[in-house]
Motif scaffolding. Structure first.
Motif, mmCIF file in Angstrom:
data_model
loop_
_atom_site.group_PDB
_atom_site.id
_atom_site.type_symbol
_atom_site.label_atom_id
_atom_site.label_comp_id
_atom_site.label_asym_id
_atom_site.label_seq_id
_atom_site.Cartn_x
_atom_site.Cartn_y
_atom_site.Cartn_z
ATOM 1 N N THR A 164 26.827 43.681 59.113
ATOM 2 C CA THR A 164 26.972 44.007 60.531
ATOM 3 C C THR A 164 25.822 44.852 61.054
ATOM 4 O O THR A 164 25.287 44.583 62.128
ATOM 5 C CB THR A 164 28.309 44.728 60.788
ATOM 6 O OG1 THR A 164 29.373 43.888 60.353
ATOM 7 C CG2 THR A 164 28.495 45.025 62.273
ATOM 8 N N CYS A 165 25.415 45.888 60.298
ATOM 9 C CA CYS A 165 24.345 46.756 60.792
ATOM 10 C C CYS A 165 23.035 46.595 60.035
ATOM 11 O O CYS A 165 21.995 47.077 60.488
ATOM 12 C CB CYS A 165 24.781 48.215 60.773
ATOM 13 S SG CYS A 165 24.892 48.953 59.113
ATOM 14 N N CYS B 268 28.801 51.733 60.351
ATOM 15 C CA CYS B 268 29.565 50.839 61.219
ATOM 16 C C CYS B 268 30.929 51.412 61.579
ATOM 17 O O CYS B 268 31.471 51.112 62.651
ATOM 18 C CB CYS B 268 29.747 49.478 60.551
ATOM 19 S SG CYS B 268 28.227 48.522 60.451
ATOM 20 N N GLY C 15 32.526 44.510 61.744
ATOM 21 C CA GLY C 15 32.453 43.134 62.234
ATOM 22 C C GLY C 15 33.807 42.468 62.382
ATOM 23 O O GLY C 15 34.817 42.901 61.804
ATOM 24 N N GLN D 281 34.680 44.198 56.827
ATOM 25 C CA GLN D 281 33.467 44.634 56.147
ATOM 26 C C GLN D 281 32.953 43.532 55.224
ATOM 27 O O GLN D 281 33.658 43.080 54.322
ATOM 28 C CB GLN D 281 33.740 45.899 55.330
ATOM 29 C CG GLN D 281 32.529 46.429 54.593
ATOM 30 C CD GLN D 281 31.432 46.879 55.556
ATOM 31 O OE1 GLN D 281 31.672 47.714 56.417
ATOM 32 N NE2 GLN D 281 30.238 46.323 55.412
ATOM 33 N N ALA E 146 22.219 40.875 61.771
ATOM 34 C CA ALA E 146 22.789 42.211 61.981
ATOM 35 C C ALA E 146 22.615 42.638 63.445
ATOM 36 O O ALA E 146 22.933 41.873 64.346
ATOM 37 C CB ALA E 146 22.205 43.211 61.000
#
Length: 271
Positions: free
Chosen positions: A13-14, A31, A39, A43, A76
């Motif tokens: 996600t990041c 996150c 997300g 995770q 991301a």
């Protein structure tokens, strides 16, 4: 040399990379913070080996001394980093959660990196790998040290409001988005000065304004005191262009006037 292992240590996600020799957290702390988000699928983790199957880094020359770098297809958060060419040593502003051999070769052909400087924790990404490959320090403000997940001896924490680099470049700690959030001043060969902002000072879609948020994805604004601090930290700083963290985020002229008007407009909300 890049180690394309299948260690799934990168938050999908990041894009933050975690060390491979310790247990991963249940949730990525970056996150799980209210400035970011977990997300939609919960995770999930990925690896350099997985990303290398279909990703590359695209370079675009912004000026004779400035390139922007983006992962394609996007991954991301999707931010861009900037490669600043300078006679006394090149600087990477912000970082990307991917690195490959063509990118290494290209940067080395332009003189390599003397340092990496990062605006805030959302862009720490693969900083340890980039620093290892280019054998350079990573400048991070001490106020954001708690957010470093992949510790490396390359990290050079600094404190205070300003850090001078070389050839007129300077990092300014504005705070706001994070306590250690920073921007970077870069004089260019035309005699004008660029302000590289990450998303500390966020270029609005109209490109006629900038804005300031505690959380961009969750639409949480900063309080009045934080905006006043950003204003005060930027007092007396002259700049012409503003380059934000994402594609198209460019204010090509009158950047200082746009910043001043935006601060005034934002603070008027509190009157």
């Amino acid at each position: 040399m890049i180690l394309f292992t299948d260690h799934r240590t990168i938050c999908a996600t990041c894009g933050t990379q975690y060390p491979s020799d310790v247990a991963l957290p249940e949730l990525c702390p970056i996150c799980d913070d209210e400035r970011q988000y977990i997300g939609d699928n919960g995770q999930t983790w990925t690896s350099l080996a997985t990303l290398a199957k279909d990703r590359a880094i695209r370079f675009s020359q912004v000026s004779d001394r400035l390139y922007d770098l983006r992962i394609t297809p996007a991954f991301a958060i999707g931010q861009r980093a900037f490669l600043i060419l300078s006679e006394s040593g090149n600087v990477l502003w912000d970082c990307l959660p991917f690195l490959d051999e063509p990118t290494i070769a290209f940067i080395r052909s332009l003189g390599g990196l003397k340092a990496i400087a990062i605006s805030h924790p959302h862009y720490y990404s693969l900083m340890a790998e980039w620093a290892r490959v280019f054998e350079c320090p990573v400048y991070i403000h001490q106020s954001d040290a708690v957010w470093v997940q992949n510790h490396t001896s390359a990290i050079a924490f600094w404190s205070g409001e300003r850090k001078s680099l070389w050839d007129g470049m300077e990092i300014i700690n504005t705070g706001g988005h994070f306590p250690g959030s920073c921007v970077l001043l870069q004089p260019d060969s035309s005699g004008q000065t660029n302000l590289l902002t990450g998303d500390t000072i966020y270029v609005a879609r109209s490109r006629r304004l900038v804005t300031f948020m505690y959380s961009y994805p969750n639409l949480i604004p900063l309080p009045k005191k934080a905006i006043e601090q950003i204003r005060d930290r930027m007092a007396g700083v002259s700049f012409d262009r503003i380059y934000g963290a994402f594609e198209g985020m460019v204010i090509a002229e009158n950047g200082r006037s746009v910043f001043d008007a935006s601060v005034q407009r934002y603070l008027s909300i509190f009157e």
